[in-house]
Scaffold this active site. Structure first.
Site, PDB file in Angstrom:
ATOM      1  N   ALA A   1       5.524  10.265   0.376  1.00  0.00           N
ATOM      2  CA  ALA A   1       5.082   8.937   0.822  1.00  0.00           C
ATOM      3  C   ALA A   1       3.593   8.911   1.159  1.00  0.00           C
ATOM      4  O   ALA A   1       3.145   8.111   1.970  1.00  0.00           O
ATOM      5  CB  ALA A   1       5.911   8.475   2.019  1.00  0.00           C
TER       6      ALA A   1
ATOM      7  N   GLU B   1       3.523  12.988 -12.458  1.00  0.00           N
ATOM      8  CA  GLU B   1       4.058  13.406 -11.162  1.00  0.00           C
ATOM      9  C   GLU B   1       2.997  13.072 -10.129  1.00  0.00           C
ATOM     10  O   GLU B   1       2.156  12.199 -10.381  1.00  0.00           O
ATOM     11  CB  GLU B   1       4.447  14.888 -11.212  1.00  0.00           C
ATOM     12  CG  GLU B   1       3.374  15.785 -11.783  1.00  0.00           C
ATOM     13  CD  GLU B   1       3.455  17.195 -11.241  1.00  0.00           C
ATOM     14  OE1 GLU B   1       3.833  17.386 -10.085  1.00  0.00           O
ATOM     15  OE2 GLU B   1       3.117  18.121 -11.984  1.00  0.00           O
ATOM     16  N   SER B   2       3.007  13.745  -8.975  1.00  0.00           N
ATOM     17  CA  SER B   2       1.999  13.469  -7.971  1.00  0.00           C
ATOM     18  C   SER B   2       0.626  13.590  -8.620  1.00  0.00           C
ATOM     19  O   SER B   2       0.393  14.540  -9.364  1.00  0.00           O
ATOM     20  CB  SER B   2       2.133  14.468  -6.824  1.00  0.00           C
ATOM     21  OG  SER B   2       1.144  14.227  -5.861  1.00  0.00           O
TER      22      SER B   2
ATOM     23  N   CYS C   1      21.637   8.401  13.519  1.00  0.00           N
ATOM     24  CA  CYS C   1      23.099   8.468  13.323  1.00  0.00           C
ATOM     25  C   CYS C   1      23.455   8.387  11.845  1.00  0.00           C
ATOM     26  O   CYS C   1      24.617   8.497  11.491  1.00  0.00           O
ATOM     27  CB  CYS C   1      23.823   7.419  14.153  1.00  0.00           C
ATOM     28  SG  CYS C   1      24.081   5.834  13.337  1.00  0.00           S
TER      29      CYS C   1
ATOM     30  N   CYS D   1      22.007  -2.208  13.027  1.00  0.00           N
ATOM     31  CA  CYS D   1      21.645  -0.785  13.073  1.00  0.00           C
ATOM     32  C   CYS D   1      20.931  -0.500  14.377  1.00  0.00           C
ATOM     33  O   CYS D   1      19.849  -1.041  14.625  1.00  0.00           O
ATOM     34  CB  CYS D   1      20.759  -0.440  11.876  1.00  0.00           C
ATOM     35  SG  CYS D   1      19.905   1.138  12.047  1.00  0.00           S
TER      36      CYS D   1
ATOM     37  N   HIS E   1      -2.638   9.473  -1.957  1.00  0.00           N
ATOM     38  CA  HIS E   1      -3.600  10.564  -2.043  1.00  0.00           C
ATOM     39  C   HIS E   1      -5.016  10.060  -2.284  1.00  0.00           C
ATOM     40  O   HIS E   1      -5.223   9.067  -2.977  1.00  0.00           O
ATOM     41  CB  HIS E   1      -3.199  11.532  -3.157  1.00  0.00           C
ATOM     42  CG  HIS E   1      -1.964  12.309  -2.834  1.00  0.00           C
ATOM     43  ND1 HIS E   1      -1.971  13.324  -1.902  1.00  0.00           N
ATOM     44  CD2 HIS E   1      -0.687  12.198  -3.283  1.00  0.00           C
ATOM     45  CE1 HIS E   1      -0.734  13.822  -1.811  1.00  0.00           C
ATOM     46  NE2 HIS E   1       0.054  13.155  -2.630  1.00  0.00           N
TER      47      HIS E   1
END
Lengths: 150, 484, 427
Positions: B49, B345-346, B445, B408, B52
């Site tokens: 997340a 990819e990254s 939870c 929630c 960059h």
């Protein structure tokens, strides 16, 4: 000949480990060790001849605030009929409102023991019916435009 | 007769969604095809997340250029799309003397790439930023940021949809046939026609290209596992912290990321595997992640893991070879009308919008694209109840009965937010779709309390049958049906 | 399950009860009624579900109330008694209302059918119960398919929502809810393949091993654990391995079960979201507040009881603890106690004890001591001492971690005491 048998007492949370000394047919209890109270002896004797357990389960409710009502047998049932009894409960419907203690079934499988509700289930009130949304769900196969018409 | 589109984008990851969204700026009939029940189910939702800054890739590479460009525009894109973003900065820390030259090399590389706000920090400077961090020095990157990559991907898809694109979920393309100038794409019984195909299938990009007749690529899955820490740990760290990279590691090394949602992520590992479906976690890696995290920040010892997950990088270099391969964005040499994105990819998440613009340039070379005047780049989204100050919470609750109920507990998500999530324009109605949009079931939870409430809402308010309730789509059923 | 109650909204910005109780389960309801009989005027119970009673409402099985009532009640029956007592005592119960924030000044914000409201109470009792440990918490490797449920969630689906969660089930952990679910699922037609426990002894009560597993021929494997969950979409298989004495997997001792469902019954943790917000000191052992013998936390006027304080074995003791908290809260409200510093004498458990409740005692108090052992022990004597003085002593034929034991001091804590020691002796 004396036969020795070990069982757990399930009457209370203490869970005494009982040692039963009985006759060869395992029907008559001669001696009992490990019981912390008198109920242990009662349990041990019954366990030898006619083991019983309380049935607890649920039954479907029509028009109720909840889809199920919890139930129990008014007294312990012969242990061996429990599976059949629970299966049989699947076919039963009851109508809301249900009162706690209400008899749901007078006689569970001819055992002469009633099935009673262990909680109350109110009728669903109109203002509690959730607002329905206009959403068409057809499984999860989306083969057309997914945009919602607004 | 199949429905016709000018462009079919294959793959609903961050990159595919960005491409679909950017294509909507032009007079084009666009469809996005996704094999899963929602967008962002692959690597896009299974990463660190991090937005960059662009100092990790060699100067001159496409990855470096697009990363720097993407980073510069990311905050604005997130504002436009109503997606969380935080300019957190980032620290690459030296733990051993031999790490110091690595930091210097990264600094030089970053400067060559045009990355702003890079500096070598003394241990004292690093500690001033992160008091619990014990380092021998650090590379500070001020431009690095954090986002919620799933919400970002979803937002791009929703914005594409609002601007006229179609999104077909549960559409795993299994055959591509030529039809005149264009293609017929099939998934089982269903099919469509498209003049152009943009292959943004990530881990499956080689297979999709091959379906269309281009066998030039090979993708190697490389798994990265993560641990998610309870929010209690959030007080320990506010900046992403990376170790100085060691040669031979197929990634940036195990790092710590404080997410925009208040958790800390530990990971990822890097392990080449055979399966493209195996996003399972392993005991050995879980242990190692924890050990490496302890090395970076011993204060984490008391914190609790609430979840673990893994993602698969789509590498185009096999195990054991050099560390870097550039993004491939090109017209297929074998199949006219096919544009391939391979080996993204990254930092693909950061570079997603620049990648999309590059695809548009490739298309524009072949057919003059005409701008669509009514393109609406903004996406509206209601603010989360948990971020509202008391006064506005009171007003929200007064105005809306569904805002008076918390579904929630861990993440303070209201019934209204669940309804909004379920009502999403993509029509994604699995539990994980609700989870990605509302954060319900993501807390400590892990749904123990709220999953059943979400299930009840799905059944009561949406009339979804119990057998149709799933985690990700039909195969991941939750219930066999009514018990009685 | 949630229901709209129309659009009714009255202008309500602040509530000022004498006592606010967070949680309307067995601890909160018992506390509420007890607070009224101790003289508190306005007692408010905040309950997040539509119906008070807490977890008991989904515990349709029997075995509750034997200590308290000498009767064998089901969960709903036990809850109803306390609900009726609380209502009869004039307690206000607000259903579908959740406490969202709690400050160190014990200010509360609640959200419910009447909107977002601030609560300033004379005292606050945390009776929020506990939650289940999850797969993430115990870090079971593997994929993340559908079909992994905590035992309590499974219980809710079956008993309240009439939903069946699978056909072939493996249960990890031998906690009581897991054992109860093994029986329930079997009777409802599922096949429970095994219960797997990593410890050398069961986590649940022995009566539940007997009546939930042995009665139905469900095997219990001690010293075993799950090392992998597999399945792309739904659980397809689970790998179980035997553990050696050090708890390490014995290689070659794996067994793969074909199943579609995994139930986790691997422990309960006090629910302390609010306590954390308020800055309550929590014990790393119990996960609950470090309370004194009056069950008061480090925040004056904030009390904790029931499973929010420490996980109990029997609900009967949960209710009793709620009542103790309520009486002390009322004393606090009456200001008799306000000036008193928190109890200062620490309680030190012997090495074999996992914990002792309370953590502190006041001189002159005669508290009830609850404790759990770390591992099963045979015949033992437990002694509570201050200085050289024995304040309580009790013999136990055996001690098990699953069982919470209790002792009452036969005389008050001496005024000069500096340490209360809880010892275990071979007897």
């Amino acid at each position: 000949m004396i036969v020795e048998k070990e069982i757990q007492c399930v009457i209370c949370p203490a869970g005494c480990e009982l040692r039963l000394f009985c006759d060869a047919t395992a029907a008559v209890l001669h001696r009992l060790e490990g019981a912390a109270c008198a109920k242990g002896r009662e349990f041990a004797e019954r366990e030898l001849t006619d083991p019983r357990r309380t049935l607890t389960s649920t039954v479907k409710v029509r028009g109720g605030r909840f889809p199920l009502v919890s139930v129990r047998s008014a007294a312990p049932l012969p242990k061996h009929i429990l599976p059949a009894a629970v299966a049989m409960l699947g076919a039963i419907w009851t109508e809301a409102p249900v009162a706690a203690g209400q008899i749901i079934l007078a006689d569970i499988m001819g055992a002469g023991i009633a099935l009673v509700a262990t909680e109350a289930v109110e009728r669903k009130k109109n203002d509690e019916i959730p607002e329905k949304r206009i959403v068409r769900v057809t499984g999860f196969l989306y083969n057309s435009n997914q945009r919602r018409e607004t | 007769m199949e429905k016709y589109f000018d462009v079919a984008v294959i793959g609903g990851g961050a990159v595919g969604c960005a491409i679909a969204r950017e294509l909507c700026r032009y007079e084009l009939a666009v469809v996005l095809l996704e094999k899963e029940s929602d967008v962002g189910r692959g690597a896009s939702g299974r990463n660190s997340a991090v937005v960059h800054a662009g100092f990790n890739n060699p100067p001159g590479s496409l990855a470096a250029r697009l990363c720097v460009e993407g980073c510069a525009g990311f905050a604005a894109a997130c504002r436009e799309l109503a997606v969380p973003y935080r300019r957190s900065g980032k620290l690459v820390v030296a733990l051993a003397p031999e790490d110091q030259p690595v930091l210097e090399r990264l600094l030089a590389q970053g400067q060559a790439n045009g990355v702003p706000e890079l500096a070598l920090w003394t241990p004292r400077q690093a500690r001033a930023r992160e008091p619990r961090l014990d380092s021998r020095g650090a590379l500070w990157s001020g431009a690095t940021g954090l986002t919620n990559p799933l919400l970002y991907t979803i937002a791009l898809a929703e914005n594409a949809l609002a601007n006229g694109a179609e999104i077909w979920l549960n559409f795993p393309v299994d055959a591509v046939a030529r039809a005149g100038e264009g293609f017929i794409l099939r998934a089982g019984e269903r099919s469509l026609r498209a003049a152009w195909i943009v292959n943004a299938a990530g881990l499956y990009a080689d297979r999709v290209a091959a379906l269309a007749g281009d066998s030039a690529y090979r993708v190697y899955p490389c798994r990265g596992e993560y641990l998610v820490l309870d929010k209690q740990a959030a007080a320990l760290l506010s900046t992403p912290v990376y170790p100085a990279p060691r040669p031979g590691v197929g990634g940036l090394g195990v790092h710590l990321t404080p997410t925009v949602d208040g958790n800390i992520l530990i990971g990822p590992s890097a392990e080449y595997i055979d399966s493209r479906a195996d996003t399972g976690t392993t005991a050995a890696v879980m242990t190692r992640l924890w050990e490496e995290a302890m090395r970076l920040l011993p204060a984490l010892a008391q914190s609790r893991v609430i979840a673990a997950y893994a993602g698969l990088r789509s590498k185009i270099i096999p195990a054991g070879e050099q560390n870097f391969a550039d993004f491939i964005v090109e017209h297929s040499r074998a199949v006219p009308g096919l544009i391939n994105l391979v080996g993204v990819e990254s930092p693909g998440l950061t570079a997603s919008l620049p990648l999309a613009r590059r695809v548009i340039r490739l298309l524009d070379e072949k057919m003059r694209l005409k701008a669509k005047p009514d393109f609406q780049p903004e996406r509206k989204r209601e603010g989360e109840f948990r971020f509202l100050p008391p006064k506005r919470r009171r007003a929200a609750a007064a105005a809306d009965p569904a805002a008076r109920e918390i579904v929630c507990r861990c993440e303070t998500v209201t019934r209204r937010e669940i309804l909004t999530a379920l009502n999403n324009p993509l029509g994604a109605r699995a539990l994980n779709a609700v989870k990605a949009r509302s954060r319900a079931m993501t807390g400590r939870c892990q749904g123990g309390y709220c999953q059943r409430r979400v299930v009840a809402i799905m059944m009561e308010e949406y009339g979804i049958r119990s057998e149709d309730i799933s985690l990700n789509g039909p195969e991941s059923w939750l219930f066999t049906g009514a018990m009685k | 399950m949630a229901f709209y109650r129309g659009n009714e909204m009255s202008e309500e910005k602040i509530l000022r009860p004498d006592l606010a109780i967070i949680g309307g389960g067995p601890a909160g309801l018992a506390a509420a009624a007890a607070a009224r009989s101790a003289g508190a005027e306005r007692v408010l119970v905040l309950e997040r579900e539509p119906l008070a009673g807490g977890i008991l409402n989904q515990c349709v099985h029997d075995g509750f109330g034997l200590v308290r009532f000498g009767e064998n009640l089901t969960g709903p029956e036990y809850a109803a008694r306390f609900l009726q007592a609380a209502l009869a005592a004039g307690v206000e119960i607000r259903p579908q209302t959740m406490a969202l924030e709690l400050t160190a000044q014990k200010q509360l914000w609640i959200l419910g059918p009447r909107g977002y409201v601030r609560v300033e109470a004379g005292a606050v009792i945390l009776a929020t119960g506990c939650r289940e440990r999850t797969r993430g918490a115990i870090q079971i490797p593997g994929s993340r398919p559908a079909g992994v449920f905590t035992a309590g969630a499974a219980q809710y689906y079956l008993n309240r929502q009439n939903l069946m969660i699978g056909r072939r089930v493996l249960i990890l952990g031998s906690g009581d809810i897991g054992l109860i679910m093994a029986r329930r699922l079997t009777l409802e037609g599922a096949r429970v393949l095994a219960v797997v426990e990593k410890m050398p002894y069961a986590g649940g009560l022995t009566r539940n091993i007997s009546q939930c597993l042995e009665d139905y021929d469900i095997p219990l494997y001690l010293n075993h654990t799950v090392t992998k969950i597999e399945g792309r979409q739904r659980v397809e298989s689970v790998t179980v391995v035997r553990l050696d004495e050090a708890g390490r997997a014995v290689s070659g001792a794996e067994r793969v079960y074909d199943c579609d469902t995994v139930i986790l019954s691997v422990g309960l943790i006090p629910e302390n979201e609010l306590a954390l917000q308020a800055g309550v000191e929590l014990s790393p052992v119990t996960g609950g507040a470090m309370v004194g013998d009056d069950l008061q936390t480090n925040i004056p006027g904030l009390f904790a009881c029931g499973n929010a304080l420490h996980v109990h074995d029997l609900v009967d003791y949960v209710s009793a603890e709620g009542e103790t908290a309520a009486r002390n809260a009322v004393t606090f409200i009456r200001a008799e106690n306000r000036a008193a510093a928190r109890p200062l004498i620490p309680v030190r458990p012997a090495a074999g004890l996992r914990y002792v409740m309370p953590f502190f005692v006041r001189p002159g108090a005669r508290p009830l001591i609850s404790l759990r052992v770390k591992e099963p022990l045979g015949r033992r004597r437990i002694v509570v001492k201050a200085g050289g003085r024995i304040l309580a002593e009790r013999k136990f034929p055996r001690l098990a971690p699953a069982k919470m034991e209790r002792l009452t001091l036969r005389e008050p804590v001496p005024l000069a005491a500096t340490l209360l020691e809880v010892m275990i002796y071979d007897s």
